[in-house]
Design a protein around this motif. Structure first.
Motif, mmCIF file in Angstrom:
data_model
loop_
_atom_site.group_PDB
_atom_site.id
_atom_site.type_symbol
_atom_site.label_atom_id
_atom_site.label_comp_id
_atom_site.label_asym_id
_atom_site.label_seq_id
_atom_site.Cartn_x
_atom_site.Cartn_y
_atom_site.Cartn_z
ATOM 1 N N THR A 1 34.877 39.003 78.547
ATOM 2 C CA THR A 1 33.637 38.293 78.187
ATOM 3 C C THR A 1 32.460 38.662 79.098
ATOM 4 O OG1 THR A 1 33.980 36.430 79.681
ATOM 5 C CG2 THR A 1 35.079 36.296 77.549
ATOM 6 N N HIS A 2 32.726 39.424 80.122
ATOM 7 C CA HIS A 2 31.674 39.692 81.106
ATOM 8 C C HIS A 2 30.472 40.419 80.505
ATOM 9 C CE1 HIS A 2 34.311 39.240 84.986
ATOM 10 N NE2 HIS A 2 34.388 38.193 84.166
ATOM 11 N N GLN A 3 30.739 41.390 79.648
ATOM 12 C CA GLN A 3 29.634 42.174 79.093
ATOM 13 C C GLN A 3 28.702 41.288 78.245
ATOM 14 O OE1 GLN A 3 29.009 43.114 75.843
ATOM 15 N NE2 GLN A 3 27.472 44.712 76.180
ATOM 16 N N PRO A 4 29.206 40.600 77.214
ATOM 17 C CA PRO A 4 28.278 39.788 76.419
ATOM 18 C C PRO A 4 27.580 38.700 77.238
ATOM 19 C CG PRO A 4 30.589 39.390 75.780
ATOM 20 C CD PRO A 4 30.575 40.598 76.657
ATOM 21 N N LEU A 5 28.329 37.994 78.095
ATOM 22 C CA LEU A 5 27.718 36.915 78.876
ATOM 23 C C LEU A 5 26.695 37.462 79.859
ATOM 24 C CD1 LEU A 5 30.827 34.646 79.590
ATOM 25 C CD2 LEU A 5 28.922 34.173 78.025
ATOM 26 N N GLY A 6 27.040 38.564 80.504
ATOM 27 C CA GLY A 6 26.126 39.148 81.479
ATOM 28 C C GLY A 6 24.831 39.593 80.825
ATOM 29 N N VAL A 7 24.952 40.257 79.689
ATOM 30 C CA VAL A 7 23.753 40.743 79.000
ATOM 31 C C VAL A 7 22.898 39.566 78.521
ATOM 32 C CG1 VAL A 7 22.934 41.989 76.964
ATOM 33 C CG2 VAL A 7 24.783 42.951 78.363
ATOM 34 N N THR A 8 23.524 38.562 77.960
ATOM 35 C CA THR A 8 22.789 37.379 77.491
ATOM 36 C C THR A 8 22.053 36.678 78.639
ATOM 37 O OG1 THR A 8 24.416 37.030 75.745
ATOM 38 C CG2 THR A 8 23.020 35.144 76.326
ATOM 39 N N ALA A 9 22.763 36.484 79.743
ATOM 40 C CA ALA A 9 22.144 35.811 80.890
ATOM 41 C C ALA A 9 20.974 36.620 81.425
ATOM 42 C CB ALA A 9 23.189 35.592 81.989
ATOM 43 N N ALA A 10 21.178 37.908 81.554
ATOM 44 C CA ALA A 10 20.110 38.770 82.067
ATOM 45 C C ALA A 10 18.898 38.702 81.147
ATOM 46 C CB ALA A 10 20.608 40.205 82.208
ATOM 47 N N THR A 11 19.154 38.792 79.856
ATOM 48 C CA THR A 11 18.065 38.772 78.882
ATOM 49 C C THR A 11 17.281 37.462 78.964
ATOM 50 O OG1 THR A 11 19.448 40.147 77.471
ATOM 51 C CG2 THR A 11 17.542 39.108 76.439
ATOM 52 N N ALA A 12 17.991 36.384 79.318
ATOM 53 C CA ALA A 12 17.324 35.088 79.464
ATOM 54 C C ALA A 12 16.656 34.937 80.831
ATOM 55 C CB ALA A 12 18.341 33.967 79.242
ATOM 56 N N GLY A 13 16.732 36.001 81.628
ATOM 57 C CA GLY A 13 16.039 35.968 82.923
ATOM 58 C C GLY A 13 16.784 35.244 84.031
ATOM 59 N N LYS A 14 18.095 35.113 83.854
ATOM 60 C CA LYS A 14 18.875 34.416 84.877
ATOM 61 C C LYS A 14 19.513 35.422 85.840
ATOM 62 C CE LYS A 14 18.105 30.773 82.362
ATOM 63 N NZ LYS A 14 16.898 29.981 82.689
ATOM 64 N N HIS A 15 19.444 35.119 87.134
ATOM 65 C CA HIS A 15 20.177 35.925 88.111
ATOM 66 C C HIS A 15 21.670 35.757 87.865
ATOM 67 C CE1 HIS A 15 16.499 36.761 90.241
ATOM 68 N NE2 HIS A 15 16.221 35.456 90.289
ATOM 69 N N ILE A 16 22.417 36.818 88.201
ATOM 70 C CA ILE A 16 23.835 36.809 87.836
ATOM 71 C C ILE A 16 24.746 37.028 89.037
ATOM 72 C CG2 ILE A 16 25.619 37.974 86.463
ATOM 73 C CD1 ILE A 16 23.316 38.912 84.618
ATOM 74 N N PHE A 17 25.662 36.085 89.229
ATOM 75 C CA PHE A 17 26.774 36.284 90.149
ATOM 76 C C PHE A 17 27.980 36.513 89.251
ATOM 77 C CE2 PHE A 17 30.472 35.274 92.522
ATOM 78 C CZ PHE A 17 30.191 35.622 93.837
ATOM 79 N N LEU A 18 28.589 37.705 89.349
ATOM 80 C CA LEU A 18 29.632 38.097 88.397
ATOM 81 C C LEU A 18 30.955 38.281 89.112
ATOM 82 C CD1 LEU A 18 30.391 39.047 85.535
ATOM 83 C CD2 LEU A 18 29.478 41.304 86.128
ATOM 84 N N GLU A 19 31.958 37.543 88.640
ATOM 85 C CA GLU A 19 33.287 37.693 89.244
ATOM 86 C C GLU A 19 33.872 39.075 88.918
ATOM 87 O OE1 GLU A 19 35.566 36.695 91.246
ATOM 88 O OE2 GLU A 19 34.256 35.105 92.017
ATOM 89 N N LYS A 20 34.800 39.521 89.739
ATOM 90 C CA LYS A 20 35.495 40.778 89.528
ATOM 91 C C LYS A 20 36.601 40.590 88.513
ATOM 92 C CE LYS A 20 38.993 39.979 90.787
ATOM 93 N NZ LYS A 20 40.037 38.959 90.509
#
Lengths: 344, 344, 344, 344
Positions: free
Chosen positions: B80-99
């Motif tokens: 799920t990291h790719q869709p969630l990461g892209v969505t969050a970024a697009t919404a202008g949110k900084h991202i802390f992403l687990e490994k």
């Protein structure tokens, strides 16, 4: 998400004050360090700047007059504990009081009575009671893992020469109080019994070369304790020891032995020279050895205030440690075992 | 005293989410955990209750629609990291992403590009980069204390069976990704070089008895690495190992050897039976082993946001770890050494 | 009180010869070191003088012609093992043979057959099989304490540059044979299974600066092993490592983990400088690490001779270690995993 | 190759006798155990059988009458040391005497004078003086590595209840003599100074449950020492401690700290259960802790005899240890610090 914020004023702006300021500022969301008090302008400014504290005062009274807050953290020299503690209590402020509690048992009682009368909490700065290792060890002992404790040895060796007031029996009770208050508290806590009598030998190895000419100065002390439950105890005190900060306990019960703490600090081992050997870090200072303990004791204090719960280390623990020191000092001065009932 | 507060939403409400929620709630005064997202109602409620989070959503989109915040912490399964990461970024949110960062390099790039395009920070959850021991060790290596690193061994052995999705090469990249991402990152960090080729042996000792019938499941893996600088490396992976959580590194340089970490947890040693021997605690779980690392990585993330500084562990570190895993998986499937250039 | 005395001749008068001479002279009452053989006059004289050996010869044949004895201890370079072993066996002498057994499997077989044909015992110098820690560990593993072994790591790092013949693949099999024969034997012993295939990476970090220009020289090697029982194994080889003598094993079984040996030598811990840290000795050399192992393996050899019992470490162990090395060498030369059946 | 063989008779056939018989029989080529003396027939037969000793006697006199030998090893109860030592010396036999030297200082002098008068050597069984770790530590201290010693702590905790004669102050001097003679010797050796005064607390935790009703029995003792050079010292004594055999020293000098010995025995670490933790062996008994020390002290004795050199641990060391015990015993009986000059 806690909407309550406990406002704290720290009295004294020296080394231990910075440790508590760090806990309050960086690790305790529901507390706020709102004021700092120190009569030495330079010290006050430096610490206040470091932690972004705007309200700065040269005395507790001045602070009480101009500032609104809930609690004080007293980190000033021991001989000031009684007046500051009583004043703070009278003003209705909760008190976190650094060790040793006071110079004598009368002062201990004065602070205790003022706190009780004004309905404020009094917590003593025995951070080992909040260190994860000491806490786990105490629980395991209480659960009977090593059986009834028979013999406990506690040591605190500190690296550098204490300040002049802390070396003089007239203004402090020497290293046994300033360095070893934690040991006095720990051996009583872990043995589960009060001291019955103590015998102490002291030595002065480094005083002369460090320019200390104070009467009765000692940099080494070895305390022999008999507890009321017939258990035996030892406290060793060396300061300055120069080699690092060293705080360890070894306790033998009827069923087994337990060691708490070790010389080694970080789990990093290096060897680059077989003639030199393996090297691992030692704890350099007490703030690094008890990093968690300092954070947790302050979290406990704030939580007690916010929930109206009595702190778990208070007046009684502080007074017993002072009593042990008083008996110990009399022992080496009079070269004989001294019963606690002679001083308590 | 910091007036800025960074508002954080955590995606996923499972085990690692609780670790980050604890850091944000109890140890980071200038951050606020404002929302929690998880599609499983029960999990969501339990974690939200535990940390007093009022705003609870079943999807990131729902949260974006109803809640105001600055950053997300993504703790959901890897796929799920790719869709969630892209969505969050697009919404202008900084991202802390687990490994691990993602399942493949294309997904890594997609997240990275979205973050870059939207001007948000991306930090990877490599907490060992913030563990006091790993940090001190890395500095000492970089200062030349053991000379040019020649051979590094890193291991992570985890106690329990991972969830089904993490055991299946179709939905994850197996233990080498889910358990050992940290090792992939650490050996590259400490060796100071990229992997050139890898060779891997795997074994399946416990799968059958634990009811795992997934194709290509392995619970033991041993990776042999050649780095671009000619250094050698080893990663060992065992999960479930049952005996505890075990994460250690040993590195030999031209001048000497360094060990980072040890099996022993708390410095408490007990012996109650000479036929049994001395006993000291082991780290039971990764949250206890890396308690400080988890707090410090999240403090770093919040501080980067508040000061506009790029986090020190980001897209590049995440992508290299994924690349290592992809080459390693191909190696054991094809029974041959695989060059990184074949996958990167 | 034993009236039988086994008379021993040592072939070679170098470093390991002195170790065995010490065992025979100072620790084994029922053995007598009666002769010493070495073609280098100076070496011969020095060692013979040190241990008070009167009968000194430049060749085994000369010694056989002039001296009466029961057994030989062969400590000469590997390429001489086959001729010396066969000659000694043919002369009816029991053989204690240092590792590695020989350069190739044919030579191993020749020695083995000669011993068998002449009814003499053949013991290999795998002293770790007699080290109290390795012996106790092996027993505990065999008793099931850590369950079925899954993954074993063994390392031997030696301090100094080996002699020229031992660095050249034409006259030896390099460090994997000369330094790591013990690891090859130990991983097989403790895993309880033969190697199925091996993959090896090597590196040469120090050769150039030490003036070594030999083709295919390596000073670092990392072996990845798959055992017939599906277990995984690793051997790491570093020589010269400079930092000391380092020999340790870590083994994970289905039920738990075991570590055998540690970097630390004597149990003496010193700290005189908190910026430097704690220091404890490391093992400087293999004779000090395996002091007991060397004495006990020789006692075992003498006892086997006196009681007519087959030594517990012999031809089979020696040959398997050589086979592992041959497969390993082919692996790094051909950059691929090599099956043991390709060489054995 | 040594043609001289020193013939030894061991007096007493119990536990420590077996340790010395093992050294003489299995590890010292130039010595021969020719006779064994014990009044208890069963004990005598068992030990003599185990070590293949043919000449067996029920008394020293009988042995002197019928057997030719060079030296005695006295391992009998302390109260027999004076008559046996004097008889052996008078017969011209060299004497290896187990600790404690005797019950009182007069007996010490009687043995010493008999040895001197008859020109025989007298070595005391302080094997720690021959333990590789204690020897290395003592050298390093003497070389100034930790500076002038200021405070030393030595402990010996023994696993099992001593025999009845050793628990009774009328027939022995209790645990402080029977268990801790080594500590008395070591603290004096390593501090480099004689005791000036001692203070002792004792406790009796297990006596009742083990059926010991002897007056003044103690199983815990904690000694506080002031040395003539103003250094401080501590000896702790626990027997039975049940958890293992424990002998360690910690010494702080003006420049640093040194620890000698550790609880851990073999370097084997195992974990099979994260709720239980890591397990390593403890020393179970004194023969296993001081395996090398026992062999080396006996080698030294034999070598002294063969080379006509005075043993390096003799009458003076033995007498000082007895004096310390006498002062210590008076201290706890009279509940006051006791000066050595009161007893010496």
């Amino acid at each position: 998400m806690n909407s309550k914020v406990t406002r704290v004023c720290i009295l004294g702006a020296g080394r231990v004050a910075k440790v508590h300021a760090n806990s309050l500022t960086n690790y305790i969301p529901n507390a706020s360090l709102v004021a700092l008090v120190d009569p030495v302008e330079e010290t006050l400014a430096a610490t206040a700047d470091q932690f972004g504290v705007d309200q700065r005062f040269s005395s507790l009274q001045e602070c009480l007059d101009h500032c609104d807050f809930d609690a004080v953290v007293i980190t000033t020299p021991t001989f000031t504990h009684q007046p500051l503690g009583v004043t703070a209590a009278t003003a209705g402020k909760h008190i976190f009081l650094e060790k040793p509690m006071a110079l004598n048992l009368e002062d201990c009682d004065a602070i205790t009575n003022a706190a009780r009368k004004n309905g404020v909490f009094l917590q003593l700065g025995f951070m080992r009671r909040f260190d994860p290792e000491f806490v786990a060890a105490a629980e395991r002992i209480q659960n009977g893992e090593i059986g009834q404790p028979m013999l406990i040895k506690s040591l605190t060796h500190g690296p550098g020469l204490p300040p002049a007031w802390a070396r003089d029996l007239k203004t402090s009770n020497g290293n046994l109080a300033e360095v070893n208050s934690h040991d006095w508290d720990c051996v009583r806590w872990l043995m589960g019994s009060n001291y019955e009598r103590v015998y102490v030998e002291v030595a002065n190895f480094k005083g002369k070369s460090r320019g200390v000419e104070t009467a009765n100065f000692y940099d080494n002390a070895l305390v022999n304790i008999r507890f009321e439950n017939c258990g035996l105890g030892s406290i060793s005190s060396i300061c300055p020891c120069d080699y690092g900060y060293d705080a360890r306990v070894e306790i033998v019960g009827e069923k087994g032995i337990m060691q708490i703490g070790e010389l080694k600090g970080q789990a990093i081992l290096v060897c680059t020279n077989r003639d030199q050997g393996l090297i691992s870090p030692i704890y350099r200072t007490w703030p690094s050895r008890f990093e968690w303990g300092y954070i947790r004791e302050m979290k406990h204090f704030v939580e007690c205030i916010q929930t109206g719960t009595e702190p778990k280390v208070g007046a009684s623990e502080g007074k017993w440690a002072v009593a042990g020191v008083l008996a110990a000092t009399r022992s080496f001065l009079e070269e004989r075992p001294v019963y606690l009932k002679e001083v308590y």
